[in-house]
Design a protein around this motif. Sequence first.
Motif, PDB file in Angstrom:
ATOM      1  N   GLN A  60       4.772  41.228  27.977  1.00 17.61           N
ATOM      2  CA  GLN A  60       5.726  42.326  27.967  1.00 17.61           C
ATOM      3  C   GLN A  60       6.463  42.423  29.289  1.00 17.61           C
ATOM      4  OE1 GLN A  60       3.238  45.891  27.383  1.00 17.61           O
ATOM      5  NE2 GLN A  60       3.761  46.489  29.468  1.00 17.61           N
ATOM      6  N   MET A  61       7.593  43.117  29.254  1.00 17.63           N
ATOM      7  CA  MET A  61       8.356  43.395  30.452  1.00 17.63           C
ATOM      8  C   MET A  61       7.751  44.626  31.131  1.00 17.63           C
ATOM      9  SD  MET A  61      12.252  42.639  29.109  1.00 17.63           S
ATOM     10  CE  MET A  61      12.117  43.400  27.477  1.00 17.63           C
ATOM     11  N   ALA A  99      15.618  35.109  24.209  1.00 15.57           N
ATOM     12  CA  ALA A  99      15.509  35.012  22.749  1.00 15.57           C
ATOM     13  C   ALA A  99      14.060  34.978  22.279  1.00 15.57           C
ATOM     14  CB  ALA A  99      16.252  33.769  22.249  1.00 15.57           C
ATOM     15  N   ASP A 100      13.133  34.566  23.154  1.00 14.74           N
ATOM     16  CA  ASP A 100      11.723  34.472  22.780  1.00 14.74           C
ATOM     17  C   ASP A 100      10.973  35.797  22.905  1.00 14.74           C
ATOM     18  OD1 ASP A 100      12.090  31.772  22.314  1.00 14.74           O
ATOM     19  OD2 ASP A 100      11.363  31.167  24.298  1.00 14.74           O
ATOM     20  N   LEU A 101      11.555  36.765  23.591  1.00 16.29           N
ATOM     21  CA  LEU A 101      10.827  38.005  23.889  1.00 16.29           C
ATOM     22  C   LEU A 101      10.291  38.727  22.649  1.00 16.29           C
ATOM     23  CD1 LEU A 101      13.013  39.416  26.812  1.00 16.29           C
ATOM     24  CD2 LEU A 101      10.880  38.126  26.975  1.00 16.29           C
ATOM     25  N   PRO A 102      11.083  38.867  21.579  1.00 14.71           N
ATOM     26  CA  PRO A 102      10.548  39.608  20.416  1.00 14.71           C
ATOM     27  C   PRO A 102       9.324  38.949  19.772  1.00 14.71           C
ATOM     28  CG  PRO A 102      12.937  39.529  20.309  1.00 14.71           C
ATOM     29  CD  PRO A 102      12.509  38.579  21.408  1.00 14.71           C
ATOM     30  N   THR A 103       9.160  37.645  19.928  1.00 15.09           N
ATOM     31  CA  THR A 103       7.990  36.984  19.342  1.00 15.09           C
ATOM     32  C   THR A 103       6.793  37.018  20.283  1.00 15.09           C
ATOM     33  OG1 THR A 103       8.608  34.802  20.195  1.00 15.09           O
ATOM     34  CG2 THR A 103       9.462  35.420  18.015  1.00 15.09           C
ATOM     35  N   PHE A 115       4.265  45.868  17.118  1.00 13.23           N
ATOM     36  CA  PHE A 115       4.869  47.195  16.956  1.00 13.23           C
ATOM     37  C   PHE A 115       6.003  47.470  17.946  1.00 13.23           C
ATOM     38  CE2 PHE A 115       1.175  48.065  19.692  1.00 13.23           C
ATOM     39  CZ  PHE A 115       1.699  48.915  20.669  1.00 13.23           C
ATOM     40  N   LYS A 116       6.206  46.584  18.934  1.00 12.23           N
ATOM     41  CA  LYS A 116       7.335  46.734  19.864  1.00 12.23           C
ATOM     42  C   LYS A 116       8.440  45.709  19.608  1.00 12.23           C
ATOM     43  CE  LYS A 116       4.729  48.591  23.797  1.00 12.23           C
ATOM     44  NZ  LYS A 116       4.377  48.330  25.211  1.00 12.23           N
ATOM     45  N   LYS A 117       8.304  44.893  18.557  1.00  9.13           N
ATOM     46  CA  LYS A 117       9.277  43.833  18.304  1.00  9.13           C
ATOM     47  C   LYS A 117      10.694  44.394  18.114  1.00  9.13           C
ATOM     48  CE  LYS A 117      10.441  39.974  15.352  1.00  9.13           C
ATOM     49  NZ  LYS A 117      10.327  39.292  14.105  1.00  9.13           N
ATOM     50  N   THR A 118      10.847  45.415  17.301  1.00  9.68           N
ATOM     51  CA  THR A 118      12.170  45.999  17.050  1.00  9.68           C
ATOM     52  C   THR A 118      12.763  46.581  18.334  1.00  9.68           C
ATOM     53  OG1 THR A 118      11.510  46.475  14.788  1.00  9.68           O
ATOM     54  CG2 THR A 118      13.434  47.634  15.591  1.00  9.68           C
ATOM     55  N   LEU A 119      11.911  47.210  19.148  1.00 12.06           N
ATOM     56  CA  LEU A 119      12.352  47.738  20.436  1.00 12.06           C
ATOM     57  C   LEU A 119      12.897  46.611  21.313  1.00 12.06           C
ATOM     58  CD1 LEU A 119      12.112  50.198  22.638  1.00 12.06           C
ATOM     59  CD2 LEU A 119      10.220  48.791  23.432  1.00 12.06           C
ATOM     60  N   TYR A 120      12.173  45.499  21.398  1.00 14.42           N
ATOM     61  CA  TYR A 120      12.630  44.397  22.242  1.00 14.42           C
ATOM     62  C   TYR A 120      13.927  43.795  21.707  1.00 14.42           C
ATOM     63  CZ  TYR A 120       8.975  44.084  25.776  1.00 14.42           C
ATOM     64  OH  TYR A 120       8.163  44.315  26.864  1.00 14.42           O
TER      65      TYR A 120
END
Length: 159
Positions: free
Chosen positions: A37-38, A132-136, A141-146
């Motif tokens: 995560q960031m 582009a890899d961050l959501p994966t 549960f934070k995928k949509t947020l990212y």
Amino acid sequence: MDKTSLPYRPCAGVMLMNRDGQIFVGQRLDSTLEAWQMPQGGIDPGEAPLDAAVRELREETGVVATKVRLIAEAPDELFYDLPDDMIGRIWKGKWRGQRQRWFLFAFDGEDGDIDIQTPEPEFRAWRWADPADLPTMIVPFKKTLYEAVIAAFSPHLHR
């Protein structure tokens, strides 16, 4: 517990981009998941979101304000809800999720300026990742947020 009656925790998030257009991610100490995560964290009462972002960045990565430049702030607050099984287990059950202000910073330092062994460490490892890899890479549960963070900053992200 009915989470809809709980408020969202005010939070600031940081997308830290290096000269190659890659984003800092850390692996949380308190999670056994293979998730990255960031930097992010709570906004203290009376604290401005930008000040909280700079403070959290320093607390979690050791990166000081003189090593970063603000590029952009996401125009809207972004929200996420905790999964039902986590409600009441974290943050002493006070919050249903987070409402976050996100900031994109350019990292002007060197990798050696990053030190996750801070007084109160949050990460066990860190690395640079393609936006582009961050959501994966994040917990599901934070995928949509990212995805929303990437969309907000997409005009400023480069390869």
